[in-house]
Design an enzyme around this catalytic site. Structure first.
Site, PDB file in Angstrom:
ATOM      1  N   THR A  72       0.844  -1.209   0.000  1.00  0.00           N
ATOM      2  CA  THR A  72       0.000   0.000   0.000  1.00  0.00           C
ATOM      3  C   THR A  72       0.875   1.254   0.000  1.00  0.00           C
ATOM      4  OG1 THR A  72      -1.750  -1.166   1.181  1.00  0.00           O
ATOM      5  CG2 THR A  72      -1.787   1.245   1.304  1.00  0.00           C
ATOM      6  N   ASN A 150      -5.592  -9.151  -7.999  1.00  0.00           N
ATOM      7  CA  ASN A 150      -5.603 -10.017  -6.816  1.00  0.00           C
ATOM      8  C   ASN A 150      -6.850 -10.891  -6.728  1.00  0.00           C
ATOM      9  OD1 ASN A 150      -6.243  -7.129  -6.506  1.00  0.00           O
ATOM     10  ND2 ASN A 150      -7.158  -7.752  -4.568  1.00  0.00           N
ATOM     11  N   GLN A 178       0.887  -8.871  -6.559  1.00  0.00           N
ATOM     12  CA  GLN A 178       0.444 -10.270  -6.695  1.00  0.00           C
ATOM     13  C   GLN A 178       1.338 -11.091  -7.616  1.00  0.00           C
ATOM     14  OE1 GLN A 178      -1.639 -11.986  -5.010  1.00  0.00           O
ATOM     15  NE2 GLN A 178      -2.657 -10.358  -3.870  1.00  0.00           N
ATOM     16  N   CYS A 324     -19.948  -9.223   2.687  1.00  0.00           N
ATOM     17  CA  CYS A 324     -19.698  -9.486   4.112  1.00  0.00           C
ATOM     18  C   CYS A 324     -18.331 -10.104   4.356  1.00  0.00           C
ATOM     19  CB  CYS A 324     -20.750 -10.430   4.659  1.00  0.00           C
ATOM     20  SG  CYS A 324     -22.376  -9.804   4.385  1.00  0.00           S
TER      21      CYS A 324
END
Ligand code: PLP
Length: 394
Positions: A72, A150, A178, A324
């Site tokens: 990141t 990814n 990745q 979720c």
């Protein structure tokens, strides 16, 4: 119950050799690599050795490697560097399927008045180079396009894109988080100015990353403070993790061709068997250009989270594109960008393998999945209809 870990695009196991290499630098050699004394100097040398190993894996020069705290941070730094280096240019081109490390940073810049073009993808997740060409203008500071996705594993044509951008003298960054350790990267041939890597995707620990910056590229640091990393990234080095990453890259460099082949063999076995044994399954992504370890499958008429919970009962770890389970409020932005129907997004599961997965583990998943899918479909009205059972109310 033994864990069958098939979520290696999320993170990987630290290789035992990597841990061994790191331990003395957590326990005994705790000096600061910037210190003048011999104790510190030893660490400086070890960090430089690690830098050389990382550089070797991607065909770079050691000076082109900047250690960061994560993939990141590397992505954020690359984008910020372009923006700071060319302040008069306020346009960035990226894609709709980037990792949030790029996507959300670009959205952040958009809120600060930058113009961002988010390139679309087709139903297989492929980019259209003409769309990229049309988006370029005199204000374009940077194009940032991931090397591989990814979620679905698609590998983008980074060489082709880079050559086009080179002709137009546009700065090009690729998020290769990745890719590292899965397919060979050679920055000597790859026409990119900046490239991001992350330790924890290549069997090194979390919290260490790399930004490759080609020699001669204008660069502006993002983390500002001390003189570490030749003034390009301040902060006392994460010595043990950097040493671990060096070791992980050394191992990857030795085994990459063989490992890539065996990963794709296992992945294909899993994918073919599940397609064969479970009806109404589709592959998401571009099967002609994919990471060797990744498969993203949609099981119609079932919820991804329900599949994950059932797999979890057997000790199997995977990921889903539904909201979720992805830790976000929205279902997968990648599958949505590809136009995958909502029912298929909700039933999507990503299996991502590593060198530590065995054929026996894959066989176990092949054994349990058909029953899991069948029993979940029996619980859903749509699924029961598909299974040929009556769903009309009494
Ligand atoms: N880019 C891609 C493509 C990723 O898959 C990830 C992590 O999943 C990142 C960036 C972020 O890396 P890190 O977790 O090291 O910050």
């Amino acid at each position: 119950m033994k864990t069958i870990y098939l979520d290696n695009n999320a993170t990987t196991q630290v290789a035992p050799e990597v841990l061994e290499e790191m331990l003395p630098y957590l326990r005994d050699f705790y000096g600061n690599p910037s210190s003048m004394h011999t104790f510190g100097g030893q660490l400086h040398r070890k960090v430089e050795e690690a830098r050389a190993k990382v550089a070797h894996l991607i065909g770079a020069e050691p000076e082109e490697i900047i250690f960061t705290s994560s993939g990141t941070e590397s992505d954020n730094t690359a984008i910020m560097s372009a923006v700071e280096s060319f302040p008069q240019k306020r346009h960035i081109i990226t894609t709709r399927v980037e990792h949030p490390a790029v996507l959300n940073f670009c959205k952040h810049l958009a809120r600060r008045g930058y113009r961002i073009t988010f390139l679309t993808v087709n139903s297989k997740g492929q980019l259209n180079i003409d769309e990229l060409l049309k988006a370029i203008d005199d204000n374009t500071a940077l194009v940032t396009i991931m090397y591989a996705n990814n979620e679905v594993g698609n590998i983008f044509p980074i060489s082709e894109i880079g050559n086009v951008l080179k002709e137009r003298r546009i700065l090009f960054h690729t998020d290769a988080v990745q890719v590292v350790g899965k397919i060979p990267i050679d920055t000597k041939k790859l026409p990119v100015e900046m490239l991001s890597l992350s330790g924890h995707k290549v069997h090194a620990p979390k919290g260490v990353g790399v930004l490759y910056v080609r020699k001669g590229t204008r660069f502006y640091p993002y983390v500002i403070g001390g003189h570490q990393e030749r003034g390009r990234r301040a902060g006392t080095e994460n010595v043990a993790s950097i040493i671990g990453l060096g070791k992980a890259c050394e191992i990857a460099a030795k085994n990459i061709t063989q490992e890539s082949l065996s990963l794709s063999h296992l992945r294909d076995k899993l994918e073919k068997a599940l397609m064969h044994k479970c009806p109404d399954v589709r592959i998401n992504g571009d099967v002609t250009s994919r990471l060797p370890n990744t498969t993203n499958l949609s099981f119609e008429y079932v919820e991804g989270e329900a599949i994950l919970l059932r797999l979890n009962e057997y000790g199997v770890c995977a990921s889903s594109g539904s909201a979720c389970t992805s830790g976000s409020l929205e279902p997968s932005h990648v599958l949505r960008a590809m136009g995958v129907p909502f029912t298929a997004i909700h039933g999507s599961i990503r299996f991502s393998l590593s060198r530590y997965n065995s054929e026996a583990e894959v066989d176990r998943v092949i054994e349990i999945m058909p029953d899991i899918i069948k029993s979940l479909r029996q619980l859903s009205p749509f699924g029961r209809e598909k299974l040929g059972e009556s769903v009309t109310s009494p």
